[in-house]
Design a protein around this motif. Structure first.
Motif, PDB file in Angstrom:
ATOM      1  N   ALA A   1       3.739  -0.727 -18.534  1.00 16.14           N
ATOM      2  CA  ALA A   1       3.373   0.004 -17.322  1.00 16.14           C
ATOM      3  C   ALA A   1       4.325  -0.318 -16.181  1.00 16.14           C
ATOM      4  CB  ALA A   1       1.936  -0.332 -16.930  1.00 16.14           C
ATOM      5  N   VAL A   2       4.681  -1.598 -16.033  1.00 15.18           N
ATOM      6  CA  VAL A   2       5.620  -1.984 -14.980  1.00 15.18           C
ATOM      7  C   VAL A   2       6.977  -1.342 -15.214  1.00 15.18           C
ATOM      8  CG1 VAL A   2       6.883  -3.915 -13.975  1.00 15.18           C
ATOM      9  CG2 VAL A   2       4.430  -4.148 -14.436  1.00 15.18           C
ATOM     10  N   ALA A   3       7.452  -1.371 -16.479  1.00 14.33           N
ATOM     11  CA  ALA A   3       8.742  -0.762 -16.792  1.00 14.33           C
ATOM     12  C   ALA A   3       8.713   0.742 -16.520  1.00 14.33           C
ATOM     13  CB  ALA A   3       9.098  -1.032 -18.251  1.00 14.33           C
ATOM     14  N   GLY A   4       7.592   1.372 -16.869  1.00 15.30           N
ATOM     15  CA  GLY A   4       7.455   2.805 -16.614  1.00 15.30           C
ATOM     16  C   GLY A   4       7.478   3.139 -15.131  1.00 15.30           C
ATOM     17  N   ARG A   5       6.825   2.274 -14.318  1.00 15.86           N
ATOM     18  CA  ARG A   5       6.834   2.479 -12.874  1.00 15.86           C
ATOM     19  C   ARG A   5       8.242   2.359 -12.307  1.00 15.86           C
ATOM     20  NH1 ARG A   5       2.854   0.801  -9.524  1.00 15.86           N
ATOM     21  NH2 ARG A   5       4.372   1.360  -7.922  1.00 15.86           N
ATOM     22  N   VAL A   6       8.972   1.346 -12.781  1.00 21.64           N
ATOM     23  CA  VAL A   6      10.339   1.148 -12.296  1.00 21.64           C
ATOM     24  C   VAL A   6      11.200   2.361 -12.628  1.00 21.64           C
ATOM     25  CG1 VAL A   6      12.443  -0.227 -12.572  1.00 21.64           C
ATOM     26  CG2 VAL A   6      10.217  -1.367 -12.379  1.00 21.64           C
ATOM     27  N   LEU A   7      11.061   2.868 -13.856  1.00 23.18           N
ATOM     28  CA  LEU A   7      11.833   4.032 -14.274  1.00 23.18           C
ATOM     29  C   LEU A   7      11.436   5.270 -13.472  1.00 23.18           C
ATOM     30  CD1 LEU A   7      13.859   5.359 -16.182  1.00 23.18           C
ATOM     31  CD2 LEU A   7      11.979   5.690 -17.815  1.00 23.18           C
ATOM     32  N   ALA A   8      10.113   5.481 -13.312  1.00 27.10           N
ATOM     33  CA  ALA A   8       9.654   6.654 -12.561  1.00 27.10           C
ATOM     34  C   ALA A   8      10.128   6.597 -11.117  1.00 27.10           C
ATOM     35  CB  ALA A   8       8.134   6.740 -12.630  1.00 27.10           C
ATOM     36  N   ARG A   9      10.098   5.403 -10.525  1.00 27.76           N
ATOM     37  CA  ARG A   9      10.549   5.265  -9.141  1.00 27.76           C
ATOM     38  C   ARG A   9      12.032   5.573  -9.015  1.00 27.76           C
ATOM     39  NH1 ARG A   9       8.770  -0.196  -6.371  1.00 27.76           N
ATOM     40  NH2 ARG A   9       6.747   0.790  -6.801  1.00 27.76           N
ATOM     41  N   SER A  10      12.816   5.180 -10.022  1.00 32.17           N
ATOM     42  CA  SER A  10      14.261   5.390  -9.959  1.00 32.17           C
ATOM     43  C   SER A  10      14.633   6.865  -9.986  1.00 32.17           C
ATOM     44  CB  SER A  10      14.956   4.664 -11.126  1.00 32.17           C
ATOM     45  OG  SER A  10      14.627   5.276 -12.371  1.00 32.17           O
ATOM     46  N   VAL A  11      13.757   7.706 -10.564  1.00 29.93           N
ATOM     47  CA  VAL A  11      14.043   9.144 -10.624  1.00 29.93           C
ATOM     48  C   VAL A  11      13.146   9.929  -9.665  1.00 29.93           C
ATOM     49  CG1 VAL A  11      14.894   9.030 -12.982  1.00 29.93           C
ATOM     50  CG2 VAL A  11      12.457   9.468 -12.583  1.00 29.93           C
ATOM     51  N   GLY A  12      12.428   9.212  -8.779  1.00 31.62           N
ATOM     52  CA  GLY A  12      11.619   9.866  -7.767  1.00 31.62           C
ATOM     53  C   GLY A  12      10.358  10.514  -8.271  1.00 31.62           C
ATOM     54  N   ARG A  13       9.795  10.000  -9.361  1.00 36.81           N
ATOM     55  CA  ARG A  13       8.584  10.601  -9.931  1.00 36.81           C
ATOM     56  C   ARG A  13       7.416   9.627  -9.985  1.00 36.81           C
ATOM     57  NH1 ARG A  13       9.242  15.390 -13.082  1.00 36.81           N
ATOM     58  NH2 ARG A  13      11.369  16.201 -12.952  1.00 36.81           N
ATOM     59  N   ASP A  14       7.464   8.586  -9.200  1.00 31.03           N
ATOM     60  CA  ASP A  14       6.407   7.573  -9.226  1.00 31.03           C
ATOM     61  C   ASP A  14       5.137   8.098  -8.560  1.00 31.03           C
ATOM     62  OD1 ASP A  14       5.096   5.170  -9.549  1.00 31.03           O
ATOM     63  OD2 ASP A  14       5.869   4.342  -7.674  1.00 31.03           O
ATOM     64  N   ARG A  15       4.006   8.005  -9.262  1.00 27.58           N
ATOM     65  CA  ARG A  15       2.706   8.356  -8.687  1.00 27.58           C
ATOM     66  C   ARG A  15       2.023   7.066  -8.261  1.00 27.58           C
ATOM     67  NH1 ARG A  15      -1.627  11.153 -11.500  1.00 27.58           N
ATOM     68  NH2 ARG A  15      -2.468  11.226  -9.395  1.00 27.58           N
ATOM     69  N   GLN A  16       2.251   6.685  -7.037  1.00 26.78           N
ATOM     70  CA  GLN A  16       1.731   5.432  -6.503  1.00 26.78           C
ATOM     71  C   GLN A  16       0.208   5.384  -6.611  1.00 26.78           C
ATOM     72  OE1 GLN A  16       3.762   3.011  -4.964  1.00 26.78           O
ATOM     73  NE2 GLN A  16       1.976   1.685  -4.939  1.00 26.78           N
ATOM     74  N   GLY A  17      -0.308   4.358  -7.287  1.00 26.01           N
ATOM     75  CA  GLY A  17      -1.752   4.155  -7.329  1.00 26.01           C
ATOM     76  C   GLY A  17      -2.511   5.001  -8.318  1.00 26.01           C
ATOM     77  N   ALA A  18      -1.820   5.688  -9.240  1.00 26.43           N
ATOM     78  CA  ALA A  18      -2.532   6.530 -10.205  1.00 26.43           C
ATOM     79  C   ALA A  18      -3.480   5.711 -11.072  1.00 26.43           C
ATOM     80  CB  ALA A  18      -1.524   7.280 -11.086  1.00 26.43           C
ATOM     81  N   TYR A  19      -3.158   4.421 -11.275  1.00 28.28           N
ATOM     82  CA  TYR A  19      -4.015   3.578 -12.110  1.00 28.28           C
ATOM     83  C   TYR A  19      -5.414   3.435 -11.511  1.00 28.28           C
ATOM     84  CZ  TYR A  19      -2.626   0.035  -8.669  1.00 28.28           C
ATOM     85  OH  TYR A  19      -2.396  -0.647  -7.494  1.00 28.28           O
ATOM     86  N   LEU A  20      -5.541   3.518 -10.178  1.00 31.05           N
ATOM     87  CA  LEU A  20      -6.865   3.399  -9.577  1.00 31.05           C
ATOM     88  C   LEU A  20      -7.682   4.674  -9.770  1.00 31.05           C
ATOM     89  CD1 LEU A  20      -6.771   1.356  -6.245  1.00 31.05           C
ATOM     90  CD2 LEU A  20      -7.752   0.768  -8.457  1.00 31.05           C
ATOM     91  N   GLU A  21      -7.033   5.803  -9.831  1.00 32.42           N
ATOM     92  CA  GLU A  21      -7.768   7.027 -10.142  1.00 32.42           C
ATOM     93  C   GLU A  21      -8.342   6.945 -11.555  1.00 32.42           C
ATOM     94  OE1 GLU A  21      -5.833  10.757  -8.967  1.00 32.42           O
ATOM     95  OE2 GLU A  21      -4.335   9.536  -7.930  1.00 32.42           O
ATOM     96  N   SER A  22      -7.547   6.426 -12.486  1.00 34.89           N
ATOM     97  CA  SER A  22      -8.037   6.237 -13.851  1.00 34.89           C
ATOM     98  C   SER A  22      -9.157   5.205 -13.896  1.00 34.89           C
ATOM     99  CB  SER A  22      -6.887   5.797 -14.763  1.00 34.89           C
ATOM    100  OG  SER A  22      -5.868   6.772 -14.802  1.00 34.89           O
ATOM    101  N   ALA A  23      -8.996   4.129 -13.108  1.00 37.78           N
ATOM    102  CA  ALA A  23     -10.017   3.083 -13.069  1.00 37.78           C
ATOM    103  C   ALA A  23     -11.331   3.626 -12.508  1.00 37.78           C
ATOM    104  CB  ALA A  23      -9.535   1.908 -12.234  1.00 37.78           C
ATOM    105  N   ALA A  24     -11.250   4.476 -11.481  1.00 35.08           N
ATOM    106  CA  ALA A  24     -12.462   5.061 -10.913  1.00 35.08           C
ATOM    107  C   ALA A  24     -13.217   5.872 -11.958  1.00 35.08           C
ATOM    108  CB  ALA A  24     -12.112   5.931  -9.709  1.00 35.08           C
ATOM    109  N   ALA A  25     -12.468   6.606 -12.790  1.00 37.96           N
ATOM    110  CA  ALA A  25     -13.111   7.375 -13.858  1.00 37.96           C
ATOM    111  C   ALA A  25     -13.772   6.452 -14.879  1.00 37.96           C
ATOM    112  CB  ALA A  25     -12.079   8.275 -14.545  1.00 37.96           C
ATOM    113  N   GLU A  26     -13.121   5.335 -15.196  1.00 37.14           N
ATOM    114  CA  GLU A  26     -13.684   4.392 -16.161  1.00 37.14           C
ATOM    115  C   GLU A  26     -14.916   3.688 -15.579  1.00 37.14           C
ATOM    116  OE1 GLU A  26     -14.289   2.606 -19.689  1.00 37.14           O
ATOM    117  OE2 GLU A  26     -12.827   4.189 -19.258  1.00 37.14           O
TER     118      GLU A  26
END
Length: 368
Positions: free
Chosen positions: A238-263
């Motif tokens: 997940a950390v590696a994916g965030r770093v990669l997404a941020r480098s290409v401008g596609r990072d969804r900051q805090g998306a994990y909390l939306e998933s956590a709220a559903a859980e």
């Protein structure tokens, strides 16, 4: 559920003993309490500081640091005392930066400084969750963030987390990348060990005691303790994916909390205690979204610090501060997230800021 009740939620003020505040956060929250909370005439009023209210180094120094924060911001703590005197209940939910507020000495210092009197219960500290049946579920949110998770959150004395280990080894002899990597791996091992401790009966009994205090069934809180468990490989991915997404401008900051709220919603639904609103902070991005596959909603309280990470209007305009509000009037219950405009000259403007999230601003006019 009481009628004519108002709840205000703010988070991530990050007030430290050093007094640094690029946005004038303490002055802003002080005026917010006076102009919005104390000016409201609801018979029952609650202010929830949803974690990371303070930046504390932790453990034995925590109580002294609370004293230092209060010494540097007497007007804010004066506003706290005025709220308590006017029968407003203050709730301090612990975050990853002020987890040690749950220690007895720190909790006692905060209650005294904020004006809690003999026999009243208007300054409350919640180590993990604040829950109002049929109304809302609230926690800071770091339990669902792998690099900050504390599996044994109800035990005072935080274990080192991977992110804390990485930051602490930036300077001095720990500057070498191998030293920092080693510290992170040791911290990850400590978190994995804590996940095993959290499954054992002694800690489960702590969960049951906390469930009675929160107002949740013990089995429900035991299940919530297992949501977002730390697993090394998925966390690293997940950390590696965030770093990669941020480098290409596609990072969804805090998306994990939306998933956590559903859980969390699914978990509470299984135990017959789901609610229509799930509130979190931690991401520094104010949001109001529907919870996946439900009629409930996820509200994030953003930040009042200078570290705004979302693309909302407060990123460009430091005079805007996000507030989540739940209002109860008779049978009607409403919940929303809005931006409150403040200026050091104490002038309030009622215009609605443009935003990707379409949040209107809190309209407040100063009494002449």
């Amino acid at each position: 559920m009481k009628t004519d009740t108002r709840w205000w939620f703010v988070s991530d003020l990050h007030l430290g003993p050093d007094g640094r505040e690029p946005r004038g956060t303490a002055a802003a929250i002080t005026d917010f309490l006076a102009a919005v909370v104390l000016a409201d005439h609801s018979p029952t009023r609650h202010v929830v500081l949803l974690g990371d209210t303070f930046d504390l180094s932790g453990q034995d120094a925590c109580a002294a640091e609370i004293e230092a924060v209060a010494d540097r911001r007497p007007e804010l703590f004066g506003a706290f005392r005025t709220c308590v005197a006017e029968e407003v209940t203050l709730h301090f939910v612990c975050g990853n930066h002020d987890a040690d507020l749950s220690r007895e000495q720190a909790r006692a210092s905060l209650a005294r400084l904020a004006g809690r009197g003999e026999g009243d219960d208007r300054v409350r500290v919640h180590p993990w969750i604040l829950y109002a049946p049929g109304l809302f579920y609230a926690e800071h949110g770091h339990q669902h963030h792998a690099v900050h998770r504390q599996p044994t959150i109800l035990v005072t004395g935080a274990i080192p987390t991977p992110l804390a280990a990485w930051i602490e080894h930036r300077g001095g002899s720990g500057q070498h990348p191998l030293a920092r990597t080693g510290a992170v791996l040791r911290a990850a091992g400590a978190v994995r060990k804590a996940e095993k401790v959290a499954l054992r009966e002694p800690y489960a009994r702590r969960i049951d005691d906390e469930a009675a205090r929160i107002g949740l069934p013990p089995d429900a809180l035991r299940a919530l303790a297992q949501v977002s468990r730390f697993r090394l490989v998925p966390a690293a991915a997940a950390v590696a994916g965030r770093v990669l997404a941020r480098s290409v401008g596609r990072d969804r900051q805090g998306a994990y909390l939306e998933s956590a709220a559903a859980e969390v919603h699914r978990t509470l639904s299984e135990h017959g205690c789901a609610v229509p609103r799930y509130l979190f902070g931690h991401t520094h991005r104010a949001l109001l979204r529907a919870v996946e596959a439900s009629d409930s909603c996820y509200l994030n309280t953003g930040t009042w610090s200078a570290d705004v990470r979302g693309r909302g209007p407060d990123l460009a305009d430091p005079a805007l501060f996000p507030v989540a509000t739940i209002g109860i009037r008779g049978p009607q219950v409403r919940g929303w997230v809005r931006y409150w405009r403040w200026s050091p000259h104490r002038q309030w403007q009622g215009r609605s800021p443009s935003s990707e999230n379409s949040f209107p601003s809190l309209t407040t006019k100063r009494q002449r």
